[in-house]
Design a protein around this motif. Structure first.
Motif, PDB file in Angstrom:
ATOM      1  N   GLU A 120     157.260  21.186 -29.816  1.00  0.00           N
ATOM      2  CA  GLU A 120     156.539  20.054 -30.399  1.00  0.00           C
ATOM      3  C   GLU A 120     155.457  19.505 -29.486  1.00  0.00           C
ATOM      4  N   ARG A 121     155.405  19.966 -28.227  1.00  0.00           N
ATOM      5  CA  ARG A 121     154.420  19.434 -27.292  1.00  0.00           C
ATOM      6  C   ARG A 121     153.094  20.180 -27.430  1.00  0.00           C
ATOM      7  N   ALA A 122     152.003  19.440 -27.470  1.00  0.00           N
ATOM      8  CA  ALA A 122     150.686  20.057 -27.569  1.00  0.00           C
ATOM      9  C   ALA A 122     150.064  20.273 -26.194  1.00  0.00           C
ATOM     10  N   GLU A 123     150.318  19.354 -25.264  1.00  0.00           N
ATOM     11  CA  GLU A 123     149.674  19.426 -23.960  1.00  0.00           C
ATOM     12  C   GLU A 123     150.491  20.267 -22.987  1.00  0.00           C
ATOM     13  N   ARG A 124     149.890  20.555 -21.861  1.00  0.00           N
ATOM     14  CA  ARG A 124     150.579  21.309 -20.816  1.00  0.00           C
ATOM     15  C   ARG A 124     151.655  20.436 -20.161  1.00  0.00           C
ATOM     16  N   ALA A 145     153.663  25.582 -36.764  1.00  0.00           N
ATOM     17  CA  ALA A 145     152.230  25.477 -36.472  1.00  0.00           C
ATOM     18  C   ALA A 145     152.039  24.901 -35.072  1.00  0.00           C
ATOM     19  N   VAL A 146     150.984  25.344 -34.412  1.00  0.00           N
ATOM     20  CA  VAL A 146     150.688  24.818 -33.075  1.00  0.00           C
ATOM     21  C   VAL A 146     150.325  23.346 -33.203  1.00  0.00           C
ATOM     22  N   PRO A 147     151.014  22.469 -32.489  1.00  0.00           N
ATOM     23  CA  PRO A 147     150.708  21.036 -32.602  1.00  0.00           C
ATOM     24  C   PRO A 147     149.281  20.737 -32.163  1.00  0.00           C
ATOM     25  N   LYS A 148     148.668  19.787 -32.834  1.00  0.00           N
ATOM     26  CA  LYS A 148     147.288  19.435 -32.525  1.00  0.00           C
ATOM     27  C   LYS A 148     147.231  18.486 -31.331  1.00  0.00           C
ATOM     28  N   MET A 149     146.198  18.699 -30.530  1.00  0.00           N
ATOM     29  CA  MET A 149     145.973  17.806 -29.396  1.00  0.00           C
ATOM     30  C   MET A 149     145.409  16.489 -29.917  1.00  0.00           C
ATOM     31  N   SER A 183     147.181  28.746 -24.156  1.00  0.00           N
ATOM     32  CA  SER A 183     146.974  29.928 -24.988  1.00  0.00           C
ATOM     33  C   SER A 183     148.303  30.309 -25.637  1.00  0.00           C
ATOM     34  N   ASP A 184     148.259  31.232 -26.590  1.00  0.00           N
ATOM     35  CA  ASP A 184     149.486  31.642 -27.278  1.00  0.00           C
ATOM     36  C   ASP A 184     150.511  32.221 -26.295  1.00  0.00           C
ATOM     37  N   SER A 185     150.034  33.054 -25.370  1.00  0.00           N
ATOM     38  CA  SER A 185     150.961  33.660 -24.406  1.00  0.00           C
ATOM     39  C   SER A 185     151.519  32.616 -23.452  1.00  0.00           C
ATOM     40  N   GLU A 186     150.682  31.653 -23.038  1.00  0.00           N
ATOM     41  CA  GLU A 186     151.159  30.592 -22.149  1.00  0.00           C
ATOM     42  C   GLU A 186     152.167  29.699 -22.864  1.00  0.00           C
ATOM     43  N   ARG A 187     151.925  29.400 -24.138  1.00  0.00           N
ATOM     44  CA  ARG A 187     152.868  28.576 -24.896  1.00  0.00           C
ATOM     45  C   ARG A 187     154.228  29.269 -24.972  1.00  0.00           C
ATOM     46  N   LEU A 188     154.213  30.583 -25.177  1.00  0.00           N
ATOM     47  CA  LEU A 188     155.466  31.333 -25.238  1.00  0.00           C
ATOM     48  C   LEU A 188     156.219  31.233 -23.915  1.00  0.00           C
ATOM     49  N   GLU A 189     155.498  31.335 -22.801  1.00  0.00           N
ATOM     50  CA  GLU A 189     156.135  31.225 -21.490  1.00  0.00           C
ATOM     51  C   GLU A 189     156.750  29.847 -21.285  1.00  0.00           C
ATOM     52  N   MET A 192     144.437   8.439 -11.452  1.00  0.00           N
ATOM     53  CA  MET A 192     143.593   9.587 -11.788  1.00  0.00           C
ATOM     54  C   MET A 192     144.408  10.857 -11.943  1.00  0.00           C
ATOM     55  N   ALA A 193     145.456  11.010 -11.140  1.00  0.00           N
ATOM     56  CA  ALA A 193     146.310  12.188 -11.269  1.00  0.00           C
ATOM     57  C   ALA A 193     147.029  12.192 -12.608  1.00  0.00           C
ATOM     58  N   GLY A 194     147.474  11.030 -13.076  1.00  0.00           N
ATOM     59  CA  GLY A 194     148.158  10.953 -14.352  1.00  0.00           C
ATOM     60  C   GLY A 194     147.272  11.312 -15.527  1.00  0.00           C
ATOM     61  N   ARG A 195     145.972  11.189 -15.357  1.00  0.00           N
ATOM     62  CA  ARG A 195     145.025  11.534 -16.423  1.00  0.00           C
ATOM     63  C   ARG A 195     144.542  12.979 -16.343  1.00  0.00           C
ATOM     64  N   PHE A 196     144.984  13.700 -15.340  1.00  0.00           N
ATOM     65  CA  PHE A 196     144.509  15.061 -15.139  1.00  0.00           C
ATOM     66  C   PHE A 196     144.801  15.984 -16.335  1.00  0.00           C
ATOM     67  N   PRO A 197     145.975  15.892 -16.985  1.00  0.00           N
ATOM     68  CA  PRO A 197     146.206  16.783 -18.140  1.00  0.00           C
ATOM     69  C   PRO A 197     145.203  16.610 -19.272  1.00  0.00           C
ATOM     70  N   SER A 198     144.535  15.441 -19.341  1.00  0.00           N
ATOM     71  CA  SER A 198     143.585  15.217 -20.433  1.00  0.00           C
ATOM     72  C   SER A 198     142.321  16.046 -20.304  1.00  0.00           C
ATOM     73  N   ILE A 199     142.089  16.680 -19.141  1.00  0.00           N
ATOM     74  CA  ILE A 199     140.902  17.518 -18.980  1.00  0.00           C
ATOM     75  C   ILE A 199     141.276  18.986 -18.754  1.00  0.00           C
ATOM     76  N   LEU A 200     142.541  19.325 -19.015  1.00  0.00           N
ATOM     77  CA  LEU A 200     142.973  20.715 -18.883  1.00  0.00           C
ATOM     78  C   LEU A 200     142.801  21.436 -20.217  1.00  0.00           C
ATOM     79  N   PRO A 201     142.455  22.717 -20.193  1.00  0.00           N
ATOM     80  CA  PRO A 201     142.327  23.476 -21.450  1.00  0.00           C
ATOM     81  C   PRO A 201     143.677  23.600 -22.138  1.00  0.00           C
ATOM     82  N   PRO A 202     143.692  23.727 -23.470  1.00  0.00           N
ATOM     83  CA  PRO A 202     144.970  23.862 -24.177  1.00  0.00           C
ATOM     84  C   PRO A 202     145.663  25.171 -23.819  1.00  0.00           C
TER      85      PRO A 202
END
Length: 505
Positions: free
Chosen positions: A260-264, A179-183, A238-244, A226-236
């Motif tokens: 197991e990672r949910a974030e980018r 299952a896709v891990p939850k954010m 997609s299925d194709s991106e996760r595969l890549e 602020m740069a370290g917090r940047f991933p918190s405002i990125l969209p999850p």
């Protein structure tokens, strides 16, 4: 007798089918592995011999020749241990003929247990595309390999379990797609950043359009925070991106971590990193280059703190990936192209001492210019948002615990809305818009055209900078839900060319 077992290999992050053929002949007992094997493959003979004896098989007293086809492709890694042993046992008649619609790979321990290998997902995709129906993989690789839809993935713990399955005595259960891990709410939230609303606005624009950012300001102004917090405002993903992402991380043996990672991905290499560490390479002669930091940041963020402190040759390796979204590495062993579609977030001090523009600065104007010249014009041209970060005001810090700052969740809501507009209009983010689509996707009002034309001449913008300003303005308009780029949108986009304005002045 000649036996044949199908396996798979890895070239870069792409898999390909390998056929392990074993021939028993008379002569002094020995094992020869041919087909351009590297050191790890050549050493497989000792591992498979010990594994066979540990599992109560008799080692053939014959001359054994194992060919890994295609013979003109270099074979690296330990994934061939299992198919080599199976081909030997099959040729010796100690096991039944193996299924010809299945692929086998995995490293063998001396006890017959299977250990994980690199590139399981890519090899599973290659097997599926070649028409195979089943793939047998080490249990630790099963989760990542199961993302290859259309092929049955069977996890194997050891050689005995595999042979029990093939004989029908103890069937193995296929591995389902995880299952896709939850954010989850991140501890790094923009609600903890006091003040700096202009910088947070720029980062919101960057997240909404997929743009690159350079933050320039004195020490302690919050650039890295602020740069370290940047991933918190990125969209999850997609299925194709996760595969890549899983394919890339699987190629370096970290596929399970990616599953197991949910974030980018968020990569932050130190400024002492070499060009090979950033772009990709290998310290072992004769081996193909392995992915570097820019490839591990694929579909995520590459954060370079203290940007001018990186060596010049390291920074220049970023130019092609920032433009093309891929990096091609040529070595004596061969040429490999890796994906490198990342967002660059860079931070720097305005001068060597860090306090340029204040009475604390001890740098001369010449030394400031020399410090800035460590960043080449072509590299800066590829950075969409060049933001000056001012020191945090005392009033903002004193209001901590009393005044509420906007959270990452609130910013993310606007980012997702803007991304949805872009997906409906052009099917991709604004930063990825090719020049051919700019005229259709980025219409300007007459007033915006006039402002842009005047700024283009005054700032001496290049054609590349022109297109990047236009893409940023398109993102700003999307955040405002405006179908046409207006004067206020183009004016704000031009404000984010700090270094261009400084050069013009």
């Amino acid at each position: 007798m000649v036996s044949r077992v199908f396996s798979a290999g890895l070239s870069g992050i792409d898999g390909y089918i390998v056929t392990a053929e074993c021939y028993l002949s008379s002569g002094l007992p020995r094992l020869d592995v041919v087909g351009l094997p590297t050191g790890a493959v050549s050493e497989a003979g000792e591992r498979v011999r010990a594994a066979a004896k540990a599992c109560a098989f008799d080692w053939p007293v014959s001359r054994l020749t194992v060919n890994l086809a295609p013979a003109d492709t270099k074979k690296a890694g330990t994934a061939y241990d299992l198919p080599i042993l199976l081909s030997i046992l099959s040729a010796a008649g100690q096991i039944d003929m193996l299924p010809q619609d299945a692929v086998f790979f995995g490293e063998l321990s001396l006890t017959g247990a299977l250990r994980p290998v690199c590139g399981a997902l890519s090899m599973a995709l290659a097997a599926r595309d070649a028409g195979f129906h089943t793939i047998y993989v080490p249990s630790q690789n099963a989760a990542e390999a199961s993302f290859a839809a259309g092929i049955t993935v069977l996890p194997v713990d050891n050689l005995k379990a595999l042979l029990a399955h093939l004989s029908g005595r103890a069937p193995l259960s296929p591995c389902p797609v995880p299952a896709v891990p939850k954010m989850h709410a991140s501890e790094l939230d923009y609600a903890h950043v006091m003040g700096q609303h202009a910088v947070k606005r720029a980062l919101e624009i960057a997240a909404a359009g997929g743009h690159n950012v350079l933050l320039s300001g004195p020490p302690g102004s919050g650039k890295s925070m602020m740069a370290g917090r940047f991933p918190s405002i990125l969209p999850p993903l997609s299925d194709s991106e996760r595969l890549e992402v899983i394919r890339v991380w699987s190629a370096v043996g970290r596929g399970q971590e990616a599953v197991e990672r949910a974030e980018r991905p968020f990569r932050a290499p130190h400024h002492t990193s070499s060009a090979s560490a950033i772009a990709g390479g290998s310290g072992v002669a004769g081996r193909l280059p392995v992915p570097g930091e820019i490839t591990l940041a694929h579909r995520g963020v590459l954060f370079l703190d203290e940007l001018p402190e990186f060596r010049r040759d390291v920074l220049e390796t970023l130019r092609q990936p920032l433009e093309d979204g891929k990096v091609t590495i040529s070595r004596v062993a061969g040429q490999i192209t890796y994906p490198a579609h990342f967002q660059l977030i860079a931070a720097m001090n305005p001068c060597r001492c860090g306090w340029y523009g204040t009475n604390r600065c001890t740098c001369t104007k010449a030394s400031v210019q020399q410090y800035l010249r460590r960043l080449s014009g072509p590299l800066l041209d590829r950075i969409d948002l060049q933001v000056t970060v001012q020191p945090v005001e005392y009033a903002a810090l004193a209001a901590r615990g009393q005044a509420a700052e906007e959270s990452s969740a609130d910013i993310l809501g606007r980012v997702l809305a803007a991304r949805a507009v872009q997906a409906a209009r052009q099917g991709e983010s604004n930063a990825a818009l090719p020049p051919a689509k700019l005229a259709v996707s980025c219409p300007l009002t007459d007033e915006a055209q006039s402002i842009f034309a005047a700024a283009f001449a005054r700032l001496g913008l290049t054609a590349r900078a022109h297109d990047r300003v236009l893409r940023v303005a398109r993102t700003i308009a999307d955040l405002a839900n405006a179908p046409i780029i207006g004067a206020e949108h183009i004016a704000e986009a031009l404000q984010y060319r700090t270094l261009d304005r400084a050069a013009a002045d």
